[in-house]
Design a protein around this motif. Structure first.
Motif, mmCIF file in Angstrom:
data_model
loop_
_atom_site.group_PDB
_atom_site.id
_atom_site.type_symbol
_atom_site.label_atom_id
_atom_site.label_comp_id
_atom_site.label_asym_id
_atom_site.label_seq_id
_atom_site.Cartn_x
_atom_site.Cartn_y
_atom_site.Cartn_z
ATOM 1 N N ILE A 146 0.828 -1.205 0.000
ATOM 2 C CA ILE A 146 0.000 0.000 0.000
ATOM 3 C C ILE A 146 0.863 1.256 0.000
ATOM 4 C CG2 ILE A 146 -1.604 1.339 1.428
ATOM 5 C CD1 ILE A 146 -2.797 -1.436 2.271
ATOM 6 N N VAL A 147 1.859 1.305 0.878
ATOM 7 C CA VAL A 147 2.663 2.520 1.006
ATOM 8 C C VAL A 147 3.600 2.680 -0.192
ATOM 9 C CG1 VAL A 147 4.275 3.782 2.468
ATOM 10 C CG2 VAL A 147 2.440 2.462 3.504
ATOM 11 N N GLN A 148 4.133 1.610 -0.703
ATOM 12 C CA GLN A 148 4.962 1.724 -1.899
ATOM 13 C C GLN A 148 4.139 2.161 -3.113
ATOM 14 O OE1 GLN A 148 7.010 -2.086 -2.161
ATOM 15 N NE2 GLN A 148 8.773 -1.288 -1.038
ATOM 16 N N THR A 149 2.878 1.764 -3.165
ATOM 17 C CA THR A 149 1.989 2.238 -4.231
ATOM 18 C C THR A 149 1.744 3.738 -4.096
ATOM 19 O OG1 THR A 149 0.898 0.086 -4.375
ATOM 20 C CG2 THR A 149 -0.273 1.962 -5.320
ATOM 21 N N ALA A 150 1.509 4.199 -2.858
ATOM 22 C CA ALA A 150 1.328 5.636 -2.635
ATOM 23 C C ALA A 150 2.583 6.408 -3.018
ATOM 24 C CB ALA A 150 0.960 5.897 -1.182
ATOM 25 N N GLU A 151 3.749 5.849 -2.710
ATOM 26 C CA GLU A 151 5.001 6.508 -3.085
ATOM 27 C C GLU A 151 5.173 6.519 -4.595
ATOM 28 O OE1 GLU A 151 9.132 6.741 -0.906
ATOM 29 O OE2 GLU A 151 8.943 4.789 -1.884
ATOM 30 N N PHE B 115 1.774 8.982 3.705
ATOM 31 C CA PHE B 115 0.867 7.926 4.137
ATOM 32 C C PHE B 115 0.444 8.277 5.550
ATOM 33 C CE2 PHE B 115 0.660 3.863 6.629
ATOM 34 C CZ PHE B 115 -0.539 3.389 6.096
ATOM 35 N N PHE B 116 -0.865 8.299 5.796
ATOM 36 C CA PHE B 116 -1.372 8.672 7.116
ATOM 37 C C PHE B 116 -2.117 7.489 7.721
ATOM 38 C CE2 PHE B 116 -5.200 10.360 9.399
ATOM 39 C CZ PHE B 116 -4.554 10.517 10.596
ATOM 40 N N TYR B 117 -1.616 7.042 8.860
ATOM 41 C CA TYR B 117 -2.173 5.893 9.557
ATOM 42 C C TYR B 117 -2.941 6.365 10.793
ATOM 43 C CZ TYR B 117 -2.283 1.464 12.130
ATOM 44 O OH TYR B 117 -2.683 0.356 12.827
ATOM 45 N N ALA B 118 -4.242 6.202 10.765
ATOM 46 C CA ALA B 118 -5.072 6.582 11.911
ATOM 47 C C ALA B 118 -5.038 5.475 12.953
ATOM 48 C CB ALA B 118 -6.505 6.837 11.460
ATOM 49 N N ASP B 119 -5.080 5.852 14.224
ATOM 50 C CA ASP B 119 -4.966 4.869 15.287
ATOM 51 C C ASP B 119 -5.965 5.166 16.384
ATOM 52 O OD1 ASP B 119 -3.775 2.592 16.497
ATOM 53 O OD2 ASP B 119 -2.619 3.883 17.823
ATOM 54 N N GLU B 120 -6.371 4.113 17.088
ATOM 55 C CA GLU B 120 -7.224 4.229 18.268
ATOM 56 C C GLU B 120 -6.695 3.280 19.329
ATOM 57 O OE1 GLU B 120 -11.018 3.326 16.501
ATOM 58 O OE2 GLU B 120 -11.516 5.449 16.273
ATOM 59 N N LEU B 121 -7.063 3.528 20.578
ATOM 60 C CA LEU B 121 -6.484 2.795 21.698
ATOM 61 C C LEU B 121 -7.517 1.938 22.414
ATOM 62 C CD1 LEU B 121 -4.335 5.756 23.047
ATOM 63 C CD2 LEU B 121 -3.490 3.757 21.805
ATOM 64 N N ARG C 61 10.862 8.281 -0.062
ATOM 65 C CA ARG C 61 10.452 9.686 -0.108
ATOM 66 C C ARG C 61 9.150 9.983 0.634
ATOM 67 N NH1 ARG C 61 12.747 12.867 -4.208
ATOM 68 N NH2 ARG C 61 14.828 12.098 -4.659
ATOM 69 N N ILE C 62 8.199 9.088 0.600
ATOM 70 C CA ILE C 62 6.868 9.403 1.101
ATOM 71 C C ILE C 62 6.899 9.679 2.604
ATOM 72 C CG2 ILE C 62 6.220 6.989 1.511
ATOM 73 C CD1 ILE C 62 3.385 7.790 0.489
ATOM 74 N N GLY C 63 6.150 10.703 3.050
ATOM 75 C CA GLY C 63 6.021 10.993 4.468
ATOM 76 C C GLY C 63 5.270 9.896 5.189
ATOM 77 N N LEU C 64 5.558 9.734 6.477
ATOM 78 C CA LEU C 64 4.964 8.677 7.296
ATOM 79 C C LEU C 64 4.381 9.311 8.548
ATOM 80 C CD1 LEU C 64 7.914 6.165 6.913
ATOM 81 C CD2 LEU C 64 5.706 6.026 5.732
ATOM 82 N N ALA C 65 3.054 9.382 8.616
ATOM 83 C CA ALA C 65 2.388 10.078 9.716
ATOM 84 C C ALA C 65 1.421 9.143 10.421
ATOM 85 C CB ALA C 65 1.642 11.302 9.183
ATOM 86 N N ALA C 66 1.212 9.379 11.714
ATOM 87 C CA ALA C 66 0.301 8.539 12.481
ATOM 88 C C ALA C 66 -0.409 9.360 13.545
ATOM 89 C CB ALA C 66 1.046 7.381 13.139
ATOM 90 N N THR C 67 -1.558 8.861 13.936
ATOM 91 C CA THR C 67 -2.319 9.403 15.054
ATOM 92 C C THR C 67 -1.655 9.018 16.373
ATOM 93 O OG1 THR C 67 -4.428 9.329 13.881
ATOM 94 C CG2 THR C 67 -4.511 9.222 16.287
ATOM 95 N N VAL C 68 -1.469 10.005 17.237
ATOM 96 C CA VAL C 68 -0.958 9.758 18.591
ATOM 97 C C VAL C 68 -1.751 10.626 19.556
ATOM 98 C CG1 VAL C 68 1.042 9.766 20.109
ATOM 99 C CG2 VAL C 68 1.359 9.312 17.668
ATOM 100 N N SER C 69 -2.338 10.008 20.556
ATOM 101 C CA SER C 69 -3.194 10.718 21.506
ATOM 102 C C SER C 69 -2.386 11.509 22.531
ATOM 103 C CB SER C 69 -4.093 9.725 22.240
ATOM 104 O OG SER C 69 -4.819 10.364 23.275
ATOM 105 N N THR C 70 -2.815 12.735 22.786
ATOM 106 C CA THR C 70 -2.201 13.549 23.835
ATOM 107 C C THR C 70 -2.852 13.301 25.198
ATOM 108 O OG1 THR C 70 -3.709 15.385 23.360
ATOM 109 C CG2 THR C 70 -1.583 15.384 22.218
ATOM 110 N N THR C 71 -3.964 12.577 25.204
ATOM 111 C CA THR C 71 -4.663 12.325 26.463
ATOM 112 C C THR C 71 -4.092 11.114 27.176
ATOM 113 O OG1 THR C 71 -6.679 13.268 25.500
ATOM 114 C CG2 THR C 71 -6.943 11.958 27.497
#
Length: 455
Positions: free
Chosen positions: A47-52, A59-65, A98-108
């Protein structure tokens, strides 16, 4: 500047993964989805290599806890399994360039030192490609995994988030860029005068520092924010560099006027924080369902719209409303008007539901289907037309692209829509830089100590 040298404004594109099989809550059921791949590195690698390959900014990866077990359908009919983001993005950094790598991280439910250290490490290991989606979390399910019975109140968690970001940035400034000497002959590893101890103390945090990771390649990893509540918009105006704004969520792509109103609202708040509108990129969400013909696009949309069982759709609407409505008559409207005051989950989700109800009278059945009907269906040209209209109208700096199923959805977008955007001159042909900040046209973050020393 001559017309020949004037820089042409182009879109930024993020490739979003909310559920590992796609954006839709039932995307794992899609006949083309690889539901079994959600804990397989090779799945994410493709998936990420395709986006690149498609020259996406990130690539933005959403996360939940938490596991969504508020309703039985959340276990039986939807997916709550997802890999931990720092482990995943670090692995993906090794197989991309090259592609940026971002993720959700909770401040709470984290502490600033932990997150500053992890993000700084990811930025180093990826060569300056890390991004942080700053969230406050939104459910009691998360609170119960971290020693609390109930989630922090909305205002309290956004106050904590603003302070959390300040502490994290302070830790990233611990070491000057040239603090490490590596002078073997003289035995000097680092210059003590170029190390700074934060000594931050408030009611929320007590953090001495310094950080035991050198200053990140980007200065600060790119700061992303997704909230569209009043508190969320203020946090975005104060500190965010990318905003994932509501776009296609809860219905058709929405109106350009709505998008421009939100765009102008957030950017209009930035001056009081000493920031330029160019310091922030606003990327509405869009879920394209692509067909080579209009008929094929309609057929693909119909598949997506039929994936969610009625019970799951109702339970999801109940979740967004913060109250169980499963026993109410489906073909009648809600017998109450949802209230924003005192609501302690995602206020932006509730606001979009209220907006739907204000615009047309909907039964509960129609409302839950509308909440789940997020996509815009069309040919590659039609999809590009809608993106271009928003972009040129000043309602977006680009888009956070979501996919009805993975990996096929991103394959279709890269193979069919990206070339059309490139043909129109709206999107890059090649990466011009190596860091996420360079992709987005953002300046490298300067240390607060460098600013002081420059006076």
């Amino acid at each position: 500047m001559s017309d020949k040298t004037k820089k042409v404004r182009q879109m930024a594109l993020g490739a979003m993964m909310y559920f590992p099989a796609g954006e839709h809550i039932s995307s794992w059921r899609h006949p083309e989805a690889n539901a079994e791949g959600l804990m397989d590195l090779n799945y994410y690698k493709h998936i990420v290599q395709t986006a690149e390959r498609g020259k996406f900014d990130m690539f933005f990866y959403a996360d939940e806890l938490y596991v969504w077990d508020r309703f039985d359908s959340g276990i039986e009919q939807s997916n709550s399994i997802r890999p931990e983001p720092f482990t995943l993005l670090s692995a993906l950094a090794a197989v991309t360039e090259r592609i940026g790598l971002a993720a959700t991280v909770s401040t709470t439910y984290n502490e600033p030192y932990h997150i500053a250290r992890k993000l700084a490490t990811l930025d180093h290991l990826s060569g300056g490609r890390a991004g942080w989606n700053i969230v406050t979390s939104q459910t009691n399910e998360e609170a119960r995994n971290f020693g609390k019975d109930e989630h922090l109140q909305h205002a309290d968690r956004y106050g904590r988030a603003g302070e959390f970001v300040q502490v994290t940035q302070g830790l990233w400034d611990s070491w000057d860029d040239n603090a490490l000497l590596f002078d073997k002959e003289k035995g000097r590893f680092a210059d003590p005068d170029k190390l700074h101890t934060l000594n931050y103390q408030s009611e929320q945090f007590k953090v001495r520092g310094p950080l035991n990771v050198s200053r990140p390649p980007q200065g600060y990893p790119v700061l992303i924010q997704a909230g569209a509540s009043e508190a969320g918009k203020e946090l975005a105006a104060a500190s965010a560099e990318v905003v994932f704004a509501p776009g296609s969520a809860f219905g058709p792509f929405g109106s350009v006027e709505d998008g421009k109103a939100l765009y102008d609202d957030i950017k209009g708040r930035m001056a009081k924080y000493g920031r330029s509108p160019d310091d922030l990129k606003i990327l509405p969400g869009v879920l394209p369902i692509i067909g080579r013909t209009e008929e094929e696009a309609k057929e693909r949309l119909a598949i997506v719209e039929e994936l969610t069982p009625e019970r799951l759709g109702l339970d999801l609407l109940s979740h967004y409303l913060g109250r169980d409505i499963s026993n109410l008559p489906l073909d009648e409207p809600l017998p109450f008007v949802p209230q924003m005051d005192g609501f302690n989950q995602s206020k932006s989700n509730l606001a979009r539901i209220l907006q739907l109800l204000e615009r047309e009278p909907l039964t509960i059945r129609q409302l839950y289907k509308r909440v789940n009907s997020r996509g815009i269906a069309g040919t590659p040209v039609q999809i590009a037309d809608q993106l271009e209209a928003w972009f040129l109208a000043g309602a977006a700096d680009g888009f956070n692209v979501m996919f009805p199923q993975l990996p096929g959805g991103i394959d279709d977008f890269v193979d069919m829509v990206v070339p059309e955007l490139q043909r129109r001159g709206l999107f890059r042909q090649e990466y011009a830089g190596t860091t996420l900040r360079e992709h987005l046209g953002l300046e490298r973050s300067q240390s607060r100590y460098a600013k002081v020393q420059s006076y």
